[in-house]
Enzyme design. Structure first.
Site, PDB file in Angstrom:
ATOM      1  N   CYS A  70     -35.189   0.270  11.700  1.00 21.01           N
ATOM      2  CA  CYS A  70     -34.040   0.842  12.417  1.00 21.01           C
ATOM      3  C   CYS A  70     -34.461   2.141  13.092  1.00 21.01           C
ATOM      4  CB  CYS A  70     -32.896   1.147  11.466  1.00 21.01           C
ATOM      5  SG  CYS A  70     -32.459  -0.169  10.330  1.00 21.01           S
ATOM      6  N   CYS A  77       2.356   2.992  -3.277  1.00 23.84           N
ATOM      7  CA  CYS A  77       1.550   4.004  -3.991  1.00 23.84           C
ATOM      8  C   CYS A  77       1.207   5.183  -3.082  1.00 23.84           C
ATOM      9  CB  CYS A  77       0.253   3.401  -4.509  1.00 23.84           C
ATOM     10  SG  CYS A  77       0.453   2.282  -5.892  1.00 23.84           S
ATOM     11  N   HIS A  78       0.749   4.860  -1.859  1.00 25.31           N
ATOM     12  CA  HIS A  78       0.154   5.898  -1.003  1.00 25.31           C
ATOM     13  C   HIS A  78       1.142   6.541  -0.034  1.00 25.31           C
ATOM     14  CE1 HIS A  78      -3.898   4.894  -2.383  1.00 25.31           C
ATOM     15  NE2 HIS A  78      -3.628   3.626  -2.183  1.00 25.31           N
ATOM     16  N   ARG A  95     -22.085  -5.302  12.838  1.00 28.64           N
ATOM     17  CA  ARG A  95     -23.003  -4.690  13.799  1.00 28.64           C
ATOM     18  C   ARG A  95     -24.424  -4.639  13.230  1.00 28.64           C
ATOM     19  NH1 ARG A  95     -25.695  -4.427  16.778  1.00 28.64           N
ATOM     20  NH2 ARG A  95     -26.047  -3.300  18.713  1.00 28.64           N
ATOM     21  N   CYS A 127       0.850  -1.195   0.000  1.00 30.18           N
ATOM     22  CA  CYS A 127       0.000   0.000   0.000  1.00 30.18           C
ATOM     23  C   CYS A 127       0.883   1.241   0.000  1.00 30.18           C
ATOM     24  CB  CYS A 127      -0.895   0.023   1.227  1.00 30.18           C
ATOM     25  SG  CYS A 127      -1.844  -1.466   1.512  1.00 30.18           S
ATOM     26  N   CYS A 157     -36.169   2.424  16.679  1.00 26.83           N
ATOM     27  CA  CYS A 157     -35.287   2.453  17.848  1.00 26.83           C
ATOM     28  C   CYS A 157     -34.403   3.692  17.815  1.00 26.83           C
ATOM     29  CB  CYS A 157     -34.392   1.220  17.885  1.00 26.83           C
ATOM     30  SG  CYS A 157     -35.160  -0.213  18.637  1.00 26.83           S
ATOM     31  N   HIS A 158     -33.672   3.887  16.709  1.00 27.82           N
ATOM     32  CA  HIS A 158     -32.551   4.825  16.737  1.00 27.82           C
ATOM     33  C   HIS A 158     -32.928   6.270  16.416  1.00 27.82           C
ATOM     34  CE1 HIS A 158     -29.878   1.514  17.515  1.00 27.82           C
ATOM     35  NE2 HIS A 158     -30.400   0.853  16.498  1.00 27.82           N
ATOM     36  N   CYS A 176      -8.262  -2.004  -4.478  1.00 27.55           N
ATOM     37  CA  CYS A 176      -6.826  -1.715  -4.593  1.00 27.55           C
ATOM     38  C   CYS A 176      -6.029  -3.004  -4.660  1.00 27.55           C
ATOM     39  CB  CYS A 176      -6.354  -0.899  -3.389  1.00 27.55           C
ATOM     40  SG  CYS A 176      -6.083   0.835  -3.765  1.00 27.55           S
ATOM     41  N   CYS A 230     -28.097  -6.295  14.570  1.00 29.57           N
ATOM     42  CA  CYS A 230     -29.392  -5.632  14.725  1.00 29.57           C
ATOM     43  C   CYS A 230     -30.456  -6.392  13.941  1.00 29.57           C
ATOM     44  CB  CYS A 230     -29.321  -4.183  14.240  1.00 29.57           C
ATOM     45  SG  CYS A 230     -29.063  -3.001  15.575  1.00 29.57           S
TER      46      CYS A 230
END
Lengths: 258, 106
Positions: free
Chosen positions: A174, A76-77, A215, A73, A177-178, A111, A219
């Site tokens: 979702c 290039c970076h 995650r 990586c 609840c959120h 990449c 849910c």
């Protein structure tokens, strides 16, 4: 038209996009604010935060030559501390190669395939999480900035629809609840607002680092809904919407959550 | 590839009580979890941890299956002299890891 009828009409026109109560920008809270003192201390101290173990692995992987091209990586970076600063705060971002938004893990795999001519790392593998955590760490403290333009709009909209759509045997969305009930209790735990500010993060329950998709799967499982395969476009749309919803909030990667 | 993170002060005054924090990456597989076929996954844990201050043992811990993955141990000692704090973890399947940090006592 009577005012009440006007409201009904407006709701009908807006249709599925009308969200009961989108959280005002000033009222947004990171999950960090709901944590206990000990868990906060764990996240705040880089030598106590187990997520940093993955970050260290990620740094080693960043500099390791890979694939048929035998490129790392870094070839290039360069130094990630400079080149990757703020990058994680912009993901998921639109990829011209794919014609749709991709998340950070997918970007790393693009990449790998195209620059390093190597095989993609499996989702949720230790190596992919380590690289994502290392790249994410470079944006810590920087505000989330998701491009809201013509190219990303349809995907943002799809993510928003998924967020507000009832699903699963419990017939929950979702948003119920959120957006509508954050700060209340679900069993013994506080319902957070669900801002993905610290992914990949170390969850004490997992005893490991995990991605936002993991995650989300949690849910969906709780809602007794069918989850999508890792890397599915539905997840990426949802990630895009969630990051847009958390726009301006600082990145905490690698965060610690209970 | 076992990674360890140590947080100990690089400098201290003679007689100061210093806090040492250690974190190491390890799965701490309990030996009680079944795999997909119902067979128990063999135990793989760190069993011992020793910290030495200039070669002299100052802290020792025994670890057991109930301890979470990536064990984080923190303890205190009195800064007596300049030198090296060395840390050693040993465990199942021949697991060993060592780490050391220098401390200057004035």
């Amino acid at each position: 038209m009577k005012p009440a009828a006007a409201v009904v009409f407006a709701t009908a026109v807006l249709g599925a996009t009308a969200i009961a109560a989108e959280i005002p920008l000033a009222d947004r809270k990171s999950g960090y604010e709901y944590m206990g003192r000990e868990t906060r201390a764990m996240q705040d101290d880089d030598t106590a935060n187990p997520g940093m173990l993955w970050v260290l692995d990620g740094e080693a992987l960043w500099n390791r030559k890979e694939g048929a091209a035998a490129k790392s990586c870094a070839d290039c970076h360069g130094d990630a501390r400079a080149s990757m600063k703020g990058v994680a705060a912009r993901y998921p971002a639109f990829s011209t190669e794919r014609g749709r938004p991709v998340n950070l893990e997918q970007r790393i795999n693009i990449c790998r395939a195209e620059q390093q001519q190597s095989t993609p790392l499996p989702f949720e593998s230790k190596e992919l999480l380590a690289l994502a955590a290392y790249v994410g760490r470079q944006s810590r403290g920087m505000p989330i900035e998701i491009a809201d333009d013509e190219r990303t709009k349809p995907f943002l909209q799809a993510g928003r629809e998924l967020f507000t759509q009832r699903q699963g045997q419990l017939n929950l969305s979702c948003a119920q609840c959120h957006d509508d009930n954050w700060g209340q209790k679900l069993a013994g735990a506080v319902i957070p607002q669900g801002h993905p500010t610290g992914y990949p993060l170390y969850r004490l329950e997992w005893q490991a680092l995990g991605s936002l998709q993991r995650r989300l799967r949690n849910c969906l499982f709780g809602m007794r809904a069918v989850s999508y395969p890792s890397g599915a476009p539905e997840y990426v749309d949802l990630e895009l919407y969630l990051m847009w919803r958390a726009r301006g909030m600082p990145i905490e990667t690698p965060a610690v959550r209970p | 590839m076992a990674r360890a993170l140590i947080n100990a002060p690089a400098k201290a005054k003679r007689g100061d009580i210093i806090e040492i924090k250690t974190l190491i990456s390890h799965n701490m597989e309990t030996g009680f979890r079944p795999d997909n076929t119902g067979k128990a996954v063999p135990r793989d844990i760190i069993t011992d941890f020793i910290c030495k201050y200039n070669g002299q043992e100052i802290f020792r811990a025994e670890l057991f299956p109930a301890i979470a993955a990536n064990p984080f141990l923190t303890f205190y000692t009195v800064a007596t002299e300049s030198g090296t704090l060395s840390f050693e973890w040993t465990g199942d399947n021949g697991f060993t890891a060592t780490e050391s940090v220098d401390i200057t006592v004035e």
